[in-house]
Write a protein that holds these residues in place. Structure first.
Motif, PDB file in Angstrom:
ATOM      1  N   ARG A  43      58.232 -10.312  21.422  1.00 14.13           N
ATOM      2  CA  ARG A  43      57.386 -11.505  21.574  1.00 14.13           C
ATOM      3  C   ARG A  43      58.221 -12.729  21.921  1.00 14.13           C
ATOM      4  N   ARG A  47      57.923 -15.065  25.272  1.00 19.89           N
ATOM      5  CA  ARG A  47      57.771 -16.521  25.276  1.00 19.89           C
ATOM      6  C   ARG A  47      58.876 -17.186  26.095  1.00 19.89           C
ATOM      7  N   ARG A  51      58.145 -19.479  29.355  1.00 17.67           N
ATOM      8  CA  ARG A  51      58.581 -20.865  29.394  1.00 17.67           C
ATOM      9  C   ARG A  51      59.538 -21.121  30.559  1.00 17.67           C
TER      10      ARG A  51
END
Length: 881
Positions: A43, A47, A51
């Motif tokens: 996870r 992310r 980003r």
């Protein structure tokens, strides 16, 4: 793939300079963040990637825009410091891009813009054809039979005419279309107001109804929506207004005519009448294919129908090679305009290519002068990609500036093209700089920037800064002008191609003007009148009116002779009418001859100075009760009475739906007149005295006539008195087509004059641009060879020798350009054959004149640089770096 490598690919979305400055640090930070995220699980990795991608996608456009602004600002500052160079480039680009935009606006409106009907791909034109007539219109029985006997087609038709309109406002003569009741539905265009025509309105005795065009409704009725149901008088009769057509609506016939129809009337068709008389081909027919039916399938069914009709009416299909054919409506309507547009598009494309070559040469010369500046920037850390991007940005700034100026040129050029009024181009009145045209200009500017900006950028990128700085100190620039010489040769070759085309058209136009028309147009005034059936229902009333009018006109001061005819040379045509010769047996059912027909009054031939060859001319004795006579032209006499004297022999015109035609004595032979165009050979023609004329259509009369007046004064000075004479006889009859016969002759060759004007303008522009490019090359070369020229002068070279050397440098690219251009012209001018008259596409005189002209232009372009070189002071030249 390793995450760092994938991230490096993502960074390619950023500008090169930005990556050079910050890319390594960003990779290091990403590697550290990626290592930490790996420890926290999938996870966290997801992310991080989301980003990172989001940050790059947000940053890249902003940084790119910032660098573009920076490069553009630098380019604008550089261009402001060289105003002469900037103005020259913008002017050249404005002319090139403006010309291309103007021509594309014509191509878009005429060819590419969708036709103004529903599902136009399903529409087809319907034509008869036979030996000698590959595209003939339909008669009433043919239209009805084709429509009733086919299942794969719905067929409608229209005929063109004109009507006199009275009230509200001044009387006027307007174009009219007589249409079948199903035509609007077939085209898929409902009226904007009211309803369409009904089939019961196609019959004699039906209610008189009319539909108005949108423009006529606005002009004549001030856009009054309550006009439906009101009455308007056409040709003296009241007609109920049942419809107003949508704005921009056009009939297929409107796209073949110079004047769109202002009013639509039901076409009168007697469906119950016998159909054994199938002459009178006057209807333009259009068909819509039923859903799922191909054009080939419909053509096969129509051919079967035509075969059955030929067996049923053999005497009416004796022309030889009779057939009925379908053609896609778009192709059929645009057929005559395609050669013109192809030549225009090719010409303006060559102008754009020449423009790019010219600007590329100017930019190369400017880049040559800026080599030291660019070398210093490179030595201070600017990479080659940065320098190339700067040069391309400068080219883009120039291109888009030229495009903006080109829109102004295009607006002027478009208006000029529309004023030339080419009748072969439909929908030309709809030409405008709309969204598709503006989009084309934007694409054109982008492509131009890439084309002419690439050469300087590539040349600069191939040489290192140390080499450039070394050359700057040594002052050696020899050997780098070969690219510019090649560009000048390209410009000269393009100019040669366009000049050959313009020369062929000019010679063709001169030949056409020298063709004898068969009449003398000087000092002749003409106008067209039409008598309404309501005021002049009987034949003798029509005849009496024109007789009184001509008597009145002949008494006007300054009028020498006056007459009238149903058709005016080079302006109003006529169909042919078959006839038999007394004493000659028929071969089968074929008639002895056919000729174009005209009704004429006494004084007509005298007013146009048409020569009398044999017999006599029409006289006042040729009245309704006198001996029935006819007059032939020389071509008809030669074709149908070979080896005989036709004067005194009798002929009988064939009957269709009108009255039985009497036997007529051939009373005279007149000279040939080119009615259908100066480029068309004379056709067989016959002329019937107006008082004795019986129309081949039942109930029809020769009500519409063209008056011709030969004057002893300026023709238009008689116009007011002529209007007064007409008003005294009947103030309700409007005058149409008032003008001189010189204007008629000029209008008949307007298309060829337009072609010559447009191609000639492009050729002139090409010559000017080529001369500018050659001058720039020679001037730059002289500036670069100052030291060499100084050495030559110091060693004893004379001023004339130096001047000849410079002129010789100019001759080389001109010579190669002329050779290439003439070779291309010989291969490409066959496209012009359909636009030429009595001139071959490989005319030796035109090729010789173009060659001489281009060498003369090359010599003139090199005179100023040669003069400067010859006047150099050797001492000063040798001291220059």
């Amino acid at each position: 793939m390793r995450p760092e490598r994938l991230f490096r690919w993502l960074l390619r979305l950023l500008p090169f300079d930005f990556r050079s400055d910050y890319g390594h640090e960003m990779e290091l930070v990403f590697r550290d963040l990626h290592r930490e995220a790996q420890g926290r699980g999938p996870r966290a990795l997801g992310r991080l990637w989301r980003r990172s991608v989001s940050d790059v996608l947000r940053t890249a456009p902003r940084v790119h825009a910032q660098q573009i602004r920076q490069d553009a600002g630098y380019a604008l500052r550089n261009l402001r410091r060289a105003p002469a160079f900037t103005a020259s480039v913008l002017l050249v680009l404005a002319l090139g891009i403006g010309a291309n935009t103007a021509v594309f606006s014509m191509v878009w409106s005429v060819v590419l813009k969708p036709l103004p009907w529903i599902r136009p791909a399903e529409l087809a034109a319907v034509w008869n054809s036979w030996d000698g007539a590959p595209q003939a219109r339909l008669s009433d029985p043919e239209l009805l039979d084709y429509s009733e006997r086919t299942r794969s087609l719905r067929i409608g038709g229209e005929a063109r005419g004109a009507v006199s309109v009275a009230g509200p406002g001044e009387p006027e003569r307007v174009a009219a279309a007589y249409v079948t009741a199903n035509l609007l539905e077939l085209l898929g265009v409902p009226p904007a107001l009211g309803r369409g025509f009904r089939q019961d309105e196609e019959h004699e005795g039906r209610p008189r109804v009319v539909a108005l065009s949108h423009a006529f409704w606005q002009r004549r009725f001030a856009s009054d929506a309550s006009v439906i149901g009101r009455s308007v008088r056409l040709d003296g009769e009241p007609f109920e207004i049942v419809a107003v057509l949508p704005a921009g609506f056009l009939l297929p016939g409107d796209m073949r005519s110079e004047q769109p129809a202002q009013v639509l009337l039901p076409l009168l068709l007697d469906r119950a009448a016998p159909r054994d008389r199938r002459g009178g081909h006057y209807l333009l027919a259009v068909a819509r294919l039923e859903r799922g039916v191909s054009l080939a399938e419909a053509q096969a069914e129509l051919a079967t129908v035509a075969s059955g009709l030929m067996r049923q009416y053999p005497d009416e299909h004796d022309q030889g090679g009779f057939a009925v054919r379908l053609a896609p409506l778009r192709d059929d309507l645009l057929g005559p305009s395609r050669p013109v547009l192809l030549v225009l598009a090719a010409s303006v494309g060559l102008v754009l290519l020449l423009t790019c070559a010219n600007v590329a040469g100017l930019l190369l010369a400017r880049a040559e002068a800026r080599r030291r500046e660019l070398a210093v920037r490179s030595a201070l850390g600017a990479d080659r990609l940065r320098l190339v991007r700067q040069l391309l940005t400068e080219a883009a700034v120039l291109a888009f500036g030229g495009a903006l100026a080109g829109l102004g040129v295009a607006a002027v050029a478009t208006r000029a093209a529309v004023r030339l009024a080419p009748a072969a181009l439909p929908r030309l009145d709809q030409v405008s700089l709309d969204t598709p045209v503006l989009g084309f200009t934007l694409v054109l500017a982008t492509l131009a920037a890439l084309v002419f900006g690439a050469l300087p950028a590539v040349q600069v990128s191939q040489v290192g800064s140390a080499e450039i700085l070394g050359e700057a100190t040594r002052g050696s620039t020899a050997g780098r002008s070969h690219v510019r010489r090649a560009l000048v040769s390209v410009q000269v070759s393009i100019a040669a191609v366009l000049l050959v085309g313009a020369g062929l058209l000019l010679k063709s136009y001169a030949r056409l003007q020298s063709v004898p028309s068969g009449f003398d147009p000087e000092s002749v005034l003409t106008l067209r009148l039409s008598l309404p059936e309501s005021g002049y229902p009987a034949r003798h009333e029509v005849t009496a009116f024109y007789h009184r009018l001509l008597e009145s006109v002949r008494s006007l001061p300054g009028v020498r002779t006056a007459g009238a005819a149903s058709g005016l040379p080079l302006a109003v045509g006529s169909g042919d009418w078959s006839f038999d010769v007394e004493g000659r047996p028929r071969t089968g059912s074929r008639h002895h001859g056919a000729a174009d027909w005209f009704a004429v009054t006494p004084g007509y031939f005298e007013s146009l100075k048409v020569p009398l060859i044999g017999g006599r001319l029409p006289s006042e004795d040729d009245g309704e009760e006198g001996t029935q006579v006819v007059f032939l032209n020389a071509t008809a006499a030669r074709l149908f009475f070979a080896g005989e004297n036709p004067v005194g022999q009798r002929v009988q015109l064939t009957r269709t739906t009108g009255p039985d035609q009497p036997w007529r004595v051939v009373a005279g032979i007149v000279g040939d007149v080119r009615h259908r165009g100066l480029d068309q050979p004379p056709r067989p023609e016959m002329f019937v005295p107006h008082a004795q004329f019986l129309h081949f259509m039942a109930g029809a009369q020769a009500r519409t006539m063209s008056l011709v007046l030969r004057t002893d004064v300026t023709p238009l000075s008689v116009a007011a008195a002529l209007r007064g004479a007409l008003s005294r006889l009947d103030p309700g009859i409007p005058v149409a087509s008032l003008g001189t016969m010189d204007d008629v002759v000029s209008a008949s060759i307007a298309d060829r004059r337009r072609d010559l004007g447009l191609i000639g303008a492009f050729a002139l522009l090409a010559v000017v641009l080529a001369a500018v490019g050659l001058y720039g090359l020679i001037a730059t070369t002289v500036a670069q060879r100052v030291r060499e020229i100084g050495v030559r002068i110091a060693l004893g070279a004379s001023a004339s020798r130096v001047a000849r050397m410079v002129v010789g440098d100019a001759v080389a690219p001109v010579r190669s350009g002329v050779v290439i251009g003439l070779a291309v012209a010989l291969l490409s001018t066959r496209r012009l054959e359909s636009m030429l008259f009595e001139v071959g596409p490989r005319d030796v005189v035109v090729l010789a004149v173009v060659t001489t002209l281009l060498f003369a232009v090359g010599g003139l372009a090199s005179l100023a640089p040669a003069w400067r070189a010859a006047r150099l002071d050797a001492a000063i030249a040798l001291r220059q770096d």
